[in-house]
Design an enzyme around this catalytic site. Structure first.
Site, PDB file in Angstrom:
ATOM      1  N   SER A   1       0.876  -1.185   0.000  1.00 14.71           N
ATOM      2  CA  SER A   1       0.000   0.000   0.000  1.00 14.71           C
ATOM      3  C   SER A   1       0.905   1.224   0.000  1.00 14.71           C
ATOM      4  CB  SER A   1      -0.844  -0.002   1.286  1.00 14.71           C
ATOM      5  OG  SER A   1      -1.441   1.263   1.493  1.00 14.71           O
TER       6      SER A   1
ATOM      7  N   TYR B   1      -2.745  -1.323  10.470  1.00 12.47           N
ATOM      8  CA  TYR B   1      -2.689  -1.476   9.010  1.00 12.47           C
ATOM      9  C   TYR B   1      -1.348  -0.949   8.471  1.00 12.47           C
ATOM     10  CZ  TYR B   1      -4.216  -1.155   4.101  1.00 12.47           C
ATOM     11  OH  TYR B   1      -4.322  -1.288   2.733  1.00 12.47           O
TER      12      TYR B   1
HETATM   13  P1  NAD Z   1     -11.534  -5.813  -0.350  1.00 13.47           P
HETATM   14  O1  NAD Z   1     -12.130  -5.648   1.000  1.00 13.47           O
HETATM   15  O2  NAD Z   1     -12.400  -5.614  -1.548  1.00 13.47           O
HETATM   16  O3  NAD Z   1     -10.852  -7.233  -0.479  1.00 13.47           O
HETATM   17  C1  NAD Z   1     -10.123  -7.827   0.550  1.00 13.47           C
HETATM   18  C2  NAD Z   1     -10.010  -9.300   0.269  1.00 13.47           C
HETATM   19  O4  NAD Z   1      -9.257  -9.918   1.316  1.00 13.47           O
HETATM   20  C3  NAD Z   1     -11.370  -9.989   0.203  1.00 13.47           C
HETATM   21  O5  NAD Z   1     -11.392 -10.819  -0.932  1.00 13.47           O
HETATM   22  C4  NAD Z   1     -11.403 -10.841   1.469  1.00 13.47           C
HETATM   23  O6  NAD Z   1     -12.099 -12.043   1.283  1.00 13.47           O
HETATM   24  C5  NAD Z   1      -9.920 -11.108   1.659  1.00 13.47           C
HETATM   25  N1  NAD Z   1      -9.620 -11.512   3.029  1.00 13.47           N
HETATM   26  C6  NAD Z   1      -9.806 -10.821   4.186  1.00 13.47           C
HETATM   27  N2  NAD Z   1      -9.427 -11.564   5.245  1.00 13.47           N
HETATM   28  C7  NAD Z   1      -8.985 -12.745   4.738  1.00 13.47           C
HETATM   29  C8  NAD Z   1      -8.451 -13.925   5.317  1.00 13.47           C
HETATM   30  N3  NAD Z   1      -8.304 -14.059   6.651  1.00 13.47           N
HETATM   31  N4  NAD Z   1      -8.097 -14.938   4.490  1.00 13.47           N
HETATM   32  C9  NAD Z   1      -8.256 -14.832   3.152  1.00 13.47           C
HETATM   33  N5  NAD Z   1      -8.746 -13.745   2.553  1.00 13.47           N
HETATM   34  C10 NAD Z   1      -9.100 -12.712   3.346  1.00 13.47           C
HETATM   35  O7  NAD Z   1     -10.306  -4.802  -0.372  1.00 13.47           O
HETATM   36  P2  NAD Z   1      -9.224  -4.460  -1.510  1.00 13.47           P
HETATM   37  O8  NAD Z   1      -9.164  -2.991  -1.589  1.00 13.47           O
HETATM   38  O9  NAD Z   1      -9.469  -5.241  -2.736  1.00 13.47           O
HETATM   39  O10 NAD Z   1      -7.878  -4.946  -0.796  1.00 13.47           O
HETATM   40  C11 NAD Z   1      -7.008  -5.919  -1.340  1.00 13.47           C
HETATM   41  C12 NAD Z   1      -5.592  -5.636  -0.896  1.00 13.47           C
HETATM   42  O11 NAD Z   1      -5.179  -4.390  -1.428  1.00 13.47           O
HETATM   43  C13 NAD Z   1      -5.419  -5.530   0.623  1.00 13.47           C
HETATM   44  O12 NAD Z   1      -4.196  -6.135   0.995  1.00 13.47           O
HETATM   45  C14 NAD Z   1      -5.364  -4.029   0.845  1.00 13.47           C
HETATM   46  O13 NAD Z   1      -4.638  -3.703   2.011  1.00 13.47           O
HETATM   47  C15 NAD Z   1      -4.643  -3.590  -0.409  1.00 13.47           C
HETATM   48  N6  NAD Z   1      -4.804  -2.168  -0.723  1.00 13.47           N
HETATM   49  C16 NAD Z   1      -6.011  -1.651  -1.108  1.00 13.47           C
HETATM   50  C17 NAD Z   1      -6.097  -0.301  -1.413  1.00 13.47           C
HETATM   51  C18 NAD Z   1      -7.378   0.338  -1.865  1.00 13.47           C
HETATM   52  O14 NAD Z   1      -7.412   1.554  -2.018  1.00 13.47           O
HETATM   53  N7  NAD Z   1      -8.438  -0.411  -2.117  1.00 13.47           N
HETATM   54  C19 NAD Z   1      -4.976   0.507  -1.327  1.00 13.47           C
HETATM   55  C20 NAD Z   1      -3.766  -0.043  -0.930  1.00 13.47           C
HETATM   56  C21 NAD Z   1      -3.688  -1.381  -0.630  1.00 13.47           C
END
Ligand code: NAD
Length: 269
Positions: free
Chosen positions: A154, A167
């Site tokens: 991130s 986080y």
């Molecule tokens: P999201 O909530 O749409 O997806 C998160 C995913 O993680 C889901 O599919 C959920 O099932 C899975 N998950 C959660 N706990 C779990 C577990 N114990 N075992 C297996 N799977 C699990 O969110 P997202 O935005 O798609 O996030 C995905 C990744 O991207 C994360 O690591 C997040 O930190 C990172 N991220 C997102 C953003 C953003 O702006 N959306 C920015 C930076 C980083």
């Protein structure tokens, strides 16, 4: 950037692939020819839907429930992908969550849950993938590398985030985790790369884009003036997993519309 079918003959595992960025990455990898395990934590219907989309487009995928913070479940998931597709070539460590609280109010449970999924989950999955990559080695005609591990980090790998210390600590941890295993695994022809998304429009940050007011406030942090989409990250992950990126290891590529450019200083600070 990416030509089609550049991952033909390769097998990928995407954690947290039923939603958001993981879903976008899984669809992009499948479009590039990879067979994909769609890992999910709870939402089987959403995971099945991703499998359906991939199969309808002529690809191969199956869904598998695993909590990535649980060692035995992760080992079972890797046994399953190897049993189904024979091996694994690409691991996308994507699963992640937030449990936000002011620092002084943060419970140990909130801390442990976020570190357990976001950081320990990447450790457990990467260890299993690396064992298989080392055992199998490079397969000529498939990829120049013995395996690729992509760690979803991130912008909070480098930008401190008050109210989200669990986080931010997990993402800062991913940075040194990724670099250290990249150093250790490079002699085995294994590449390890981080992706640092900025604001991508997914359920994790819904309150930051669901109203025009919230979105406008968010855009003040993004010089390029648009929110990112899962597909943006999907294209980058596909390219990083391909041989076009064969000389890249041990770095985080930020994909953030300039969020890490200290936009507060754009008007002379
Ligand atoms: P999201 O909530 O749409 O997806 C998160 C995913 O993680 C889901 O599919 C959920 O099932 C899975 N998950 C959660 N706990 C779990 C577990 N114990 N075992 C297996 N799977 C699990 O969110 P997202 O935005 O798609 O996030 C995905 C990744 O991207 C994360 O690591 C997040 O930190 C990172 N991220 C997102 C953003 C953003 O702006 N959306 C920015 C930076 C980083």
């Amino acid at each position: 950037m990416a030509s089609t079918k550049q991952l033909e003959g390769q097998v990928a595992l995407v954690t947290g692939a039923d939603s958001g960025i993981g879903k976008g990455v899984a669809l992009a990898l499948a479009q590039a020819g990879a067979k994909v395990l769609i890992n999910y934590a709870h939402n089987q219907a959403a995971a099945d839907e991703v499998v359906k989309i991939i199969k309808e487009a002529g690809g191969e995928a199956f869904a598998h429930q695993t909590d990535v913070s649980q060692e035995e479940q992760v080992e079972t998931m890797f046994a399953k992908i190897i049993q189904t597709y024979g091996t694994i070539d690409i691991l996308i460590n994507n699963a992640g969550l937030q449990k936000d609280a002011k620092f002084v109010d943060m419970t140990l449970d909130q801390w442990n849950t976020v570190i357990g999924v976001n950081l320990t989950g990447q450790f457990l999955c990467s260890r299993e993938a690396a064992k298989e990559f080392i055992k199998r080695g490079v397969v000529e005609g498939v990829s120049r590398a013995a395996g690729k591990i992509i760690c979803m980090s991130s912008v909070h790998e480098v930008i401190p985030w008050a109210g989200h210390v669990n986080y931010a600590a997990s993402k800062g941890g991913i940075s040194m985790f990724m670099k250290s295993i990249a150093q250790e695994l490079a002699p085995h022809k294994i590449r390890v790369v981080g992706i640092g998304p900025g604001a991508i429009q997914t359920p994790i940050n819904k309150e930051a884009w669901e109203t025009p007011q919230a979105l406008n406030k968010l855009l003040e942090l993004i010089p390029y003036n648009r929110i990112g989409q899962p597909d943006d990250i999907g294209k980058l992950a596909t390219w990083l997993a391909s041989d076009e990126a064969d000389y890249i290891t041990g770095v985080t590529i930020f994909m953030d519309g300039g969020m890490t450019l200290y936009p507060g200083f754009a008007d002379n600070g």
